[in-house]
Scaffold this motif. Sequence first.
Motif, PDB file in Angstrom:
ATOM      1  N   LYS A  35       0.846  -1.202   0.000  1.00 59.49           N
ATOM      2  CA  LYS A  35       0.000   0.000   0.000  1.00 59.49           C
ATOM      3  C   LYS A  35       0.882   1.254   0.000  1.00 59.49           C
ATOM      4  O   LYS A  35       2.089   1.196   0.241  1.00 59.49           O
ATOM      5  CB  LYS A  35      -0.915   0.009   1.225  1.00 59.49           C
ATOM      6  CG  LYS A  35      -1.856  -1.192   1.323  1.00 59.49           C
ATOM      7  CD  LYS A  35      -2.712  -1.082   2.570  1.00 59.49           C
ATOM      8  CE  LYS A  35      -3.663  -2.269   2.706  1.00 59.49           C
ATOM      9  NZ  LYS A  35      -2.922  -3.525   2.962  1.00 59.49           N
ATOM     10  N   THR A  36       0.253   2.398  -0.258  1.00 60.34           N
ATOM     11  CA  THR A  36       0.945   3.690  -0.202  1.00 60.34           C
ATOM     12  C   THR A  36       0.499   4.430   1.048  1.00 60.34           C
ATOM     13  O   THR A  36      -0.700   4.654   1.257  1.00 60.34           O
ATOM     14  CB  THR A  36       0.648   4.544  -1.433  1.00 60.34           C
ATOM     15  OG1 THR A  36       1.145   3.880  -2.598  1.00 60.34           O
ATOM     16  CG2 THR A  36       1.313   5.915  -1.318  1.00 60.34           C
ATOM     17  N   ARG A  37       1.452   4.790   1.871  1.00 55.65           N
ATOM     18  CA  ARG A  37       1.159   5.482   3.129  1.00 55.65           C
ATOM     19  C   ARG A  37       1.755   6.877   3.095  1.00 55.65           C
ATOM     20  O   ARG A  37       2.946   7.058   2.843  1.00 55.65           O
ATOM     21  CB  ARG A  37       1.733   4.705   4.300  1.00 55.65           C
ATOM     22  CG  ARG A  37       1.489   5.338   5.668  1.00 55.65           C
ATOM     23  CD  ARG A  37       2.317   4.600   6.688  1.00 55.65           C
ATOM     24  NE  ARG A  37       2.065   5.027   8.053  1.00 55.65           N
ATOM     25  CZ  ARG A  37       2.995   5.114   8.988  1.00 55.65           C
ATOM     26  NH1 ARG A  37       4.252   4.824   8.690  1.00 55.65           N
ATOM     27  NH2 ARG A  37       2.704   5.507  10.212  1.00 55.65           N
ATOM     28  N   SER A  38       0.922   7.879   3.343  1.00 63.49           N
ATOM     29  CA  SER A  38       1.355   9.278   3.435  1.00 63.49           C
ATOM     30  C   SER A  38       1.136   9.760   4.860  1.00 63.49           C
ATOM     31  O   SER A  38       0.265   9.255   5.570  1.00 63.49           O
ATOM     32  CB  SER A  38       0.559  10.156   2.465  1.00 63.49           C
ATOM     33  OG  SER A  38       0.667   9.682   1.139  1.00 63.49           O
TER      34      SER A  38
ATOM     35  N   GLY B 105       0.801  14.747  12.200  1.00 61.54           N
ATOM     36  CA  GLY B 105       1.257  13.437  11.744  1.00 61.54           C
ATOM     37  C   GLY B 105       0.157  12.473  11.358  1.00 61.54           C
ATOM     38  O   GLY B 105       0.361  11.257  11.365  1.00 61.54           O
ATOM     39  N   ARG B 106      -1.026  12.968  10.992  1.00 62.91           N
ATOM     40  CA  ARG B 106      -2.114  12.071  10.596  1.00 62.91           C
ATOM     41  C   ARG B 106      -1.750  11.368   9.289  1.00 62.91           C
ATOM     42  O   ARG B 106      -1.173  11.964   8.387  1.00 62.91           O
ATOM     43  CB  ARG B 106      -3.405  12.849  10.436  1.00 62.91           C
ATOM     44  CG  ARG B 106      -4.660  11.991  10.388  1.00 62.91           C
ATOM     45  CD  ARG B 106      -5.911  12.830  10.483  1.00 62.91           C
ATOM     46  NE  ARG B 106      -7.102  11.986  10.520  1.00 62.91           N
ATOM     47  CZ  ARG B 106      -8.339  12.470  10.592  1.00 62.91           C
ATOM     48  NH1 ARG B 106      -8.529  13.795  10.654  1.00 62.91           N
ATOM     49  NH2 ARG B 106      -9.369  11.649  10.627  1.00 62.91           N
ATOM     50  N   THR B 107      -2.087  10.097   9.192  1.00 59.73           N
ATOM     51  CA  THR B 107      -1.666   9.305   8.035  1.00 59.73           C
ATOM     52  C   THR B 107      -2.837   8.986   7.107  1.00 59.73           C
ATOM     53  O   THR B 107      -4.010   8.974   7.515  1.00 59.73           O
ATOM     54  CB  THR B 107      -1.014   7.986   8.469  1.00 59.73           C
ATOM     55  OG1 THR B 107      -1.979   7.167   9.135  1.00 59.73           O
ATOM     56  CG2 THR B 107       0.174   8.243   9.383  1.00 59.73           C
ATOM     57  N   THR B 108      -2.479   8.697   5.857  1.00 59.28           N
ATOM     58  CA  THR B 108      -3.414   8.244   4.826  1.00 59.28           C
ATOM     59  C   THR B 108      -2.833   7.001   4.177  1.00 59.28           C
ATOM     60  O   THR B 108      -1.661   7.002   3.786  1.00 59.28           O
ATOM     61  CB  THR B 108      -3.621   9.335   3.759  1.00 59.28           C
ATOM     62  OG1 THR B 108      -4.134  10.515   4.378  1.00 59.28           O
ATOM     63  CG2 THR B 108      -4.599   8.865   2.687  1.00 59.28           C
ATOM     64  N   VAL B 109      -3.623   5.941   4.089  1.00 64.77           N
ATOM     65  CA  VAL B 109      -3.187   4.707   3.446  1.00 64.77           C
ATOM     66  C   VAL B 109      -4.088   4.438   2.246  1.00 64.77           C
ATOM     67  O   VAL B 109      -5.300   4.244   2.406  1.00 64.77           O
ATOM     68  CB  VAL B 109      -3.217   3.516   4.422  1.00 64.77           C
ATOM     69  CG1 VAL B 109      -2.833   2.224   3.698  1.00 64.77           C
ATOM     70  CG2 VAL B 109      -2.284   3.767   5.593  1.00 64.77           C
TER      71      VAL B 109
ATOM     72  N   ASP C 172      -5.273   6.507   0.069  1.00 67.26           N
ATOM     73  CA  ASP C 172      -6.298   7.565   0.033  1.00 67.26           C
ATOM     74  C   ASP C 172      -7.346   7.451   1.141  1.00 67.26           C
ATOM     75  O   ASP C 172      -8.303   8.224   1.155  1.00 67.26           O
ATOM     76  CB  ASP C 172      -6.997   7.600  -1.326  1.00 67.26           C
ATOM     77  CG  ASP C 172      -6.043   7.930  -2.467  1.00 67.26           C
ATOM     78  OD1 ASP C 172      -5.140   8.754  -2.241  1.00 67.26           O
ATOM     79  OD2 ASP C 172      -6.198   7.355  -3.558  1.00 67.26           O
ATOM     80  N   ALA C 173      -7.191   6.529   2.070  1.00 71.53           N
ATOM     81  CA  ALA C 173      -8.106   6.415   3.205  1.00 71.53           C
ATOM     82  C   ALA C 173      -7.481   7.106   4.413  1.00 71.53           C
ATOM     83  O   ALA C 173      -6.400   6.709   4.871  1.00 71.53           O
ATOM     84  CB  ALA C 173      -8.406   4.952   3.519  1.00 71.53           C
ATOM     85  N   LEU C 174      -8.161   8.142   4.923  1.00 68.66           N
ATOM     86  CA  LEU C 174      -7.637   8.922   6.032  1.00 68.66           C
ATOM     87  C   LEU C 174      -7.841   8.180   7.340  1.00 68.66           C
ATOM     88  O   LEU C 174      -8.956   7.743   7.663  1.00 68.66           O
ATOM     89  CB  LEU C 174      -8.343  10.283   6.088  1.00 68.66           C
ATOM     90  CG  LEU C 174      -7.808  11.299   7.098  1.00 68.66           C
ATOM     91  CD1 LEU C 174      -6.371  11.679   6.766  1.00 68.66           C
ATOM     92  CD2 LEU C 174      -8.703  12.539   7.114  1.00 68.66           C
TER      93      LEU C 174
END
Length: 314
Positions: free
Chosen positions: A217-220, A251-255, A257-259
Amino acid sequence: MHPIRSSIHGMAGFAAFALAILALTGLTATARAQDIEPRAYSNAPVGVNFLIAGYVFTRGGLSTDPAVPITDAKLNTSNAVLAYARVLDLWGKTGKSDAIVPYTRLFGAANFQGEPVERAVTGFARPAFRLSVNLYGSPALRLREFAGWKQDLIVGASLQVSPPWNQYDASRIVNIGTERWSLKPEIGISKAIGPWTLEMQAAATFFTDNDDFYGGKTRSQDPLYSLQGHVIYGFRSGKWLSLDGTYFAGGRTTVDDALNNDLQQNWRLGATLAIPLNRLNSIKFYASSGVSARTGNNYDGIGVAWQYRWGGGL
């Protein structure tokens, strides 16, 4: 006796010298945004080098990445730390370059999405490279000049870069390292009042995306903002004791595109004791504990560091 060494061995000169150079042992192996580092912007003689070796133990949450969505964490880390620093003359201002390389053993258990997970792994944690400069109140001084210098108000700034040169396994949720870069600009203020020093530092840590997070997955992650303060007392012998506190938020993350509901709002408190052993060696003890953590991923840490210094006319 040589006049330079005589001034250092004098009580006032040696105390000032020890207080300044012991600041560079404030390097940890835990998450960069949560570092508690007193005396980060103290002055020291140009050309002095520092070699630091230390050990840090943490227990509780995942200290290397508090945003990982685990609960009921009972994780321990044992960290060996090796670091190097050098005091620079940056256009007449005191600067410092430093590098830190931690090697970590992580073991323990936690829950992820309601399921228990266990982990035991050893490897390198993320290294960090930093350049700092004291913009005001801290001129670049050679050893002879430094012996007669006295701190008042110092204003400094730094930039730390941490690359993903570390252990990481995308098939596991708990890792020592993270598959991304981070960039941390910081400003700091240090005010000396007799034997006391009051300090405040503000920073923001920015992260690149992890394109290989847990199953591809992509984590932002949003920037993580931190504020730390220190109340330091310097003894005539050259020892110093610091009471430390830090607050960090964001530091909130998105994986993919899911917040996620993992906004961090955490407090930590700690203490640091630095002791000069002789003109070239010193030792530092430090401990910190999580007071509150919105995400529940809290941890405690304790460590010791030895420092050897050379060059710059010592």
